[in-house]
Design a protein around this motif. Sequence first.
Motif, PDB file in Angstrom:
ATOM      1  N   PRO A 149      41.813  56.248  51.112  1.00 11.52           N
ATOM      2  CA  PRO A 149      41.480  57.662  50.867  1.00 11.52           C
ATOM      3  C   PRO A 149      40.314  57.859  49.910  1.00 11.52           C
ATOM      4  CG  PRO A 149      43.847  57.309  50.766  1.00 11.52           C
ATOM      5  CD  PRO A 149      43.213  55.954  50.793  1.00 11.52           C
ATOM      6  N   GLN A 150      40.084  56.898  48.996  1.00  8.62           N
ATOM      7  CA  GLN A 150      39.007  57.038  48.015  1.00  8.62           C
ATOM      8  C   GLN A 150      37.684  56.445  48.486  1.00  8.62           C
ATOM      9  OE1 GLN A 150      42.145  55.648  46.907  1.00  8.62           O
ATOM     10  NE2 GLN A 150      42.759  57.743  46.467  1.00  8.62           N
ATOM     11  N   CYS A 151      37.734  55.304  49.184  1.00 13.77           N
ATOM     12  CA  CYS A 151      36.479  54.603  49.470  1.00 13.77           C
ATOM     13  C   CYS A 151      36.412  54.010  50.858  1.00 13.77           C
ATOM     14  CB  CYS A 151      36.266  53.502  48.423  1.00 13.77           C
ATOM     15  SG  CYS A 151      37.488  52.182  48.519  1.00 13.77           S
ATOM     16  N   GLY A 152      37.361  54.323  51.735  1.00  9.52           N
ATOM     17  CA  GLY A 152      37.365  53.677  53.026  1.00  9.52           C
ATOM     18  C   GLY A 152      37.944  52.275  52.943  1.00  9.52           C
ATOM     19  N   THR A 153      37.614  51.436  53.881  1.00  7.20           N
ATOM     20  CA  THR A 153      38.190  50.094  53.927  1.00  7.20           C
ATOM     21  C   THR A 153      37.131  48.997  53.951  1.00  7.20           C
ATOM     22  OG1 THR A 153      38.310  50.184  56.345  1.00  7.20           O
ATOM     23  CG2 THR A 153      40.253  50.920  55.131  1.00  7.20           C
ATOM     24  N   ASP A 154      35.898  49.351  53.702  1.00  7.15           N
ATOM     25  CA  ASP A 154      34.802  48.377  53.763  1.00  7.15           C
ATOM     26  C   ASP A 154      34.403  47.982  52.347  1.00  7.15           C
ATOM     27  OD1 ASP A 154      32.812  46.738  54.661  1.00  7.15           O
ATOM     28  OD2 ASP A 154      31.390  48.351  55.063  1.00  7.15           O
ATOM     29  N   PHE A 155      35.221  47.123  51.732  1.00 12.33           N
ATOM     30  CA  PHE A 155      34.943  46.661  50.374  1.00 12.33           C
ATOM     31  C   PHE A 155      35.516  45.265  50.222  1.00 12.33           C
ATOM     32  CE2 PHE A 155      39.011  48.892  50.179  1.00 12.33           C
ATOM     33  CZ  PHE A 155      39.807  48.060  49.405  1.00 12.33           C
ATOM     34  N   VAL A 156      35.302  44.664  49.078  1.00 12.11           N
ATOM     35  CA  VAL A 156      35.852  43.343  48.807  1.00 12.11           C
ATOM     36  C   VAL A 156      36.422  43.345  47.388  1.00 12.11           C
ATOM     37  CG1 VAL A 156      33.679  42.383  47.906  1.00 12.11           C
ATOM     38  CG2 VAL A 156      35.395  40.851  48.908  1.00 12.11           C
ATOM     39  N   GLY A 157      37.520  42.636  47.200  1.00 10.90           N
ATOM     40  CA  GLY A 157      38.139  42.519  45.884  1.00 10.90           C
ATOM     41  C   GLY A 157      37.913  41.143  45.293  1.00 10.90           C
ATOM     42  N   LEU A 158      37.670  41.111  43.987  1.00 10.60           N
ATOM     43  CA  LEU A 158      37.576  39.851  43.246  1.00 10.60           C
ATOM     44  C   LEU A 158      38.700  39.835  42.225  1.00 10.60           C
ATOM     45  CD1 LEU A 158      33.720  39.552  42.580  1.00 10.60           C
ATOM     46  CD2 LEU A 158      35.034  38.801  44.586  1.00 10.60           C
ATOM     47  N   TRP A 159      39.647  38.934  42.407  1.00  7.10           N
ATOM     48  CA  TRP A 159      40.807  38.809  41.515  1.00  7.10           C
ATOM     49  C   TRP A 159      40.569  37.632  40.578  1.00  7.10           C
ATOM     50  CZ3 TRP A 159      44.933  35.387  40.506  1.00  7.10           C
ATOM     51  CH2 TRP A 159      46.042  35.941  39.841  1.00  7.10           C
ATOM     52  N   ILE A 160      40.656  37.877  39.280  1.00 10.82           N
ATOM     53  CA  ILE A 160      40.265  36.881  38.280  1.00 10.82           C
ATOM     54  C   ILE A 160      41.411  36.665  37.302  1.00 10.82           C
ATOM     55  CG2 ILE A 160      38.552  36.269  36.527  1.00 10.82           C
ATOM     56  CD1 ILE A 160      36.697  38.382  37.832  1.00 10.82           C
ATOM     57  N   PRO A 161      42.071  35.507  37.354  1.00  9.03           N
ATOM     58  CA  PRO A 161      43.102  35.226  36.360  1.00  9.03           C
ATOM     59  C   PRO A 161      42.457  34.781  35.043  1.00  9.03           C
ATOM     60  CG  PRO A 161      42.893  33.368  37.844  1.00  9.03           C
ATOM     61  CD  PRO A 161      41.924  34.412  38.334  1.00  9.03           C
ATOM     62  N   LEU A 162      43.058  35.182  33.939  1.00  5.35           N
ATOM     63  CA  LEU A 162      42.564  34.767  32.624  1.00  5.35           C
ATOM     64  C   LEU A 162      43.342  33.578  32.083  1.00  5.35           C
ATOM     65  CD1 LEU A 162      41.924  38.273  31.046  1.00  5.35           C
ATOM     66  CD2 LEU A 162      40.307  36.748  32.165  1.00  5.35           C
ATOM     67  N   VAL A 163      44.294  33.106  32.867  1.00  3.57           N
ATOM     68  CA  VAL A 163      45.056  31.897  32.555  1.00  3.57           C
ATOM     69  C   VAL A 163      45.174  31.101  33.852  1.00  3.57           C
ATOM     70  CG1 VAL A 163      46.370  33.027  30.713  1.00  3.57           C
ATOM     71  CG2 VAL A 163      47.292  33.004  33.034  1.00  3.57           C
ATOM     72  N   ASP A 164      45.508  29.830  33.755  1.00  4.65           N
ATOM     73  CA  ASP A 164      45.806  29.066  34.960  1.00  4.65           C
ATOM     74  C   ASP A 164      47.027  29.679  35.643  1.00  4.65           C
ATOM     75  OD1 ASP A 164      43.773  27.420  34.108  1.00  4.65           O
ATOM     76  OD2 ASP A 164      45.081  25.745  33.538  1.00  4.65           O
ATOM     77  N   VAL A 165      46.996  29.783  36.970  1.00  2.00           N
ATOM     78  CA  VAL A 165      48.112  30.410  37.680  1.00  2.00           C
ATOM     79  C   VAL A 165      48.669  29.463  38.738  1.00  2.00           C
ATOM     80  CG1 VAL A 165      47.473  32.805  37.258  1.00  2.00           C
ATOM     81  CG2 VAL A 165      46.466  31.620  39.198  1.00  2.00           C
ATOM     82  N   PHE A 166      49.996  29.374  38.730  1.00  5.09           N
ATOM     83  CA  PHE A 166      50.728  28.527  39.664  1.00  5.09           C
ATOM     84  C   PHE A 166      51.879  29.352  40.237  1.00  5.09           C
ATOM     85  CE2 PHE A 166      49.017  25.982  36.175  1.00  5.09           C
ATOM     86  CZ  PHE A 166      48.204  25.089  36.866  1.00  5.09           C
ATOM     87  N   GLU A 167      52.655  28.761  41.128  1.00  2.68           N
ATOM     88  CA  GLU A 167      53.799  29.487  41.675  1.00  2.68           C
ATOM     89  C   GLU A 167      54.773  29.894  40.582  1.00  2.68           C
ATOM     90  OE1 GLU A 167      55.369  28.528  45.717  1.00  2.68           O
ATOM     91  OE2 GLU A 167      54.340  26.614  45.339  1.00  2.68           O
ATOM     92  N   THR A 168      54.902  29.080  39.542  1.00  2.56           N
ATOM     93  CA  THR A 168      55.879  29.366  38.491  1.00  2.56           C
ATOM     94  C   THR A 168      55.514  30.577  37.643  1.00  2.56           C
ATOM     95  OG1 THR A 168      54.751  27.715  37.127  1.00  2.56           O
ATOM     96  CG2 THR A 168      56.742  27.010  38.307  1.00  2.56           C
ATOM     97  N   ASN A 169      54.216  30.863  37.483  1.00  4.23           N
ATOM     98  CA  ASN A 169      53.833  32.026  36.671  1.00  4.23           C
ATOM     99  C   ASN A 169      53.141  33.097  37.505  1.00  4.23           C
ATOM    100  OD1 ASN A 169      51.383  30.651  36.979  1.00  4.23           O
ATOM    101  ND2 ASN A 169      50.644  31.215  34.943  1.00  4.23           N
ATOM    102  N   SER A 170      53.513  33.156  38.786  1.00  2.00           N
ATOM    103  CA  SER A 170      53.144  34.268  39.649  1.00  2.00           C
ATOM    104  C   SER A 170      51.671  34.279  40.048  1.00  2.00           C
ATOM    105  CB  SER A 170      53.508  35.617  39.009  1.00  2.00           C
ATOM    106  OG  SER A 170      53.422  36.658  39.951  1.00  2.00           O
TER     107      SER A 170
END
Length: 265
Positions: A149-170
Amino acid sequence: MRATTDLLDASQRAFYAANGYLVVRGAAPEPLLLGLQLALEEGVDHEIDEWTSTGRLAPDFATDAFETRYHQAWEEASHPPVRAQGADREFFERVRSTSVLDEGLVALASDVLGVGRAVELSSCFYRAKFPHDERTNLPWHQDAQCMAPQCGTDFVGLWIPLVDVFETNSCLQVAPVPPDQDLYPSRWSAQSGYVCMQDPDIAGLTRTVPVEMCRGDVLVLSPMIPHRSVTNETARTRWSVDFRYQRSAADGPQRTPPGRPERST
């Protein structure tokens, strides 16, 4: 128009085209991460000051560890409402020039979108995923479900963890699909307060992948890829931010693929 700086090789582009996600190792330099961490710590300090001034937290509370301080303060303050888990316009404005507009991140988003220079969206999230706190879990969803509703569907997301991430910490879990996947019908999740997919479509996800990453890696997400987060089973907070970018008007109109008809609920 192809990006002026091609950061991805042919195999990376092919992987993203087939799966709707891509981990780019080491794409977020440490100065960028430290700047984000400082901005987040400033927000934590503000909340801790509030809890102290209202008598929820003892004045002598002190711990310095980025991954534990916020949660420990929240526990000692008897679980007050917290703000640092979601979208925050003030946070976006604080980090826009130093982080969201980081040349490396903009170049990466531009390369994925195939444009000269991508432009940032103000939808900027940060999350402090506390240990053993199911309220911060996000159900299976597509980013386009809430962003269309805000911007359509033509975009890309960049997800950046600030810690190491594994299955145990989601670490995030994804269900690989091509970026031209249809928009699934959605529903509202009362448990999470978040838009999510409907149960029949979730049941139809045939393959899911836990995306384990190190601090400094960047996860590129198509707006159409189903993904979710589950409970952090460790004793440390999982911090992450995500930025979104789209093509500018100079690169042509936004492309919005047809979605599926809404399923009745």
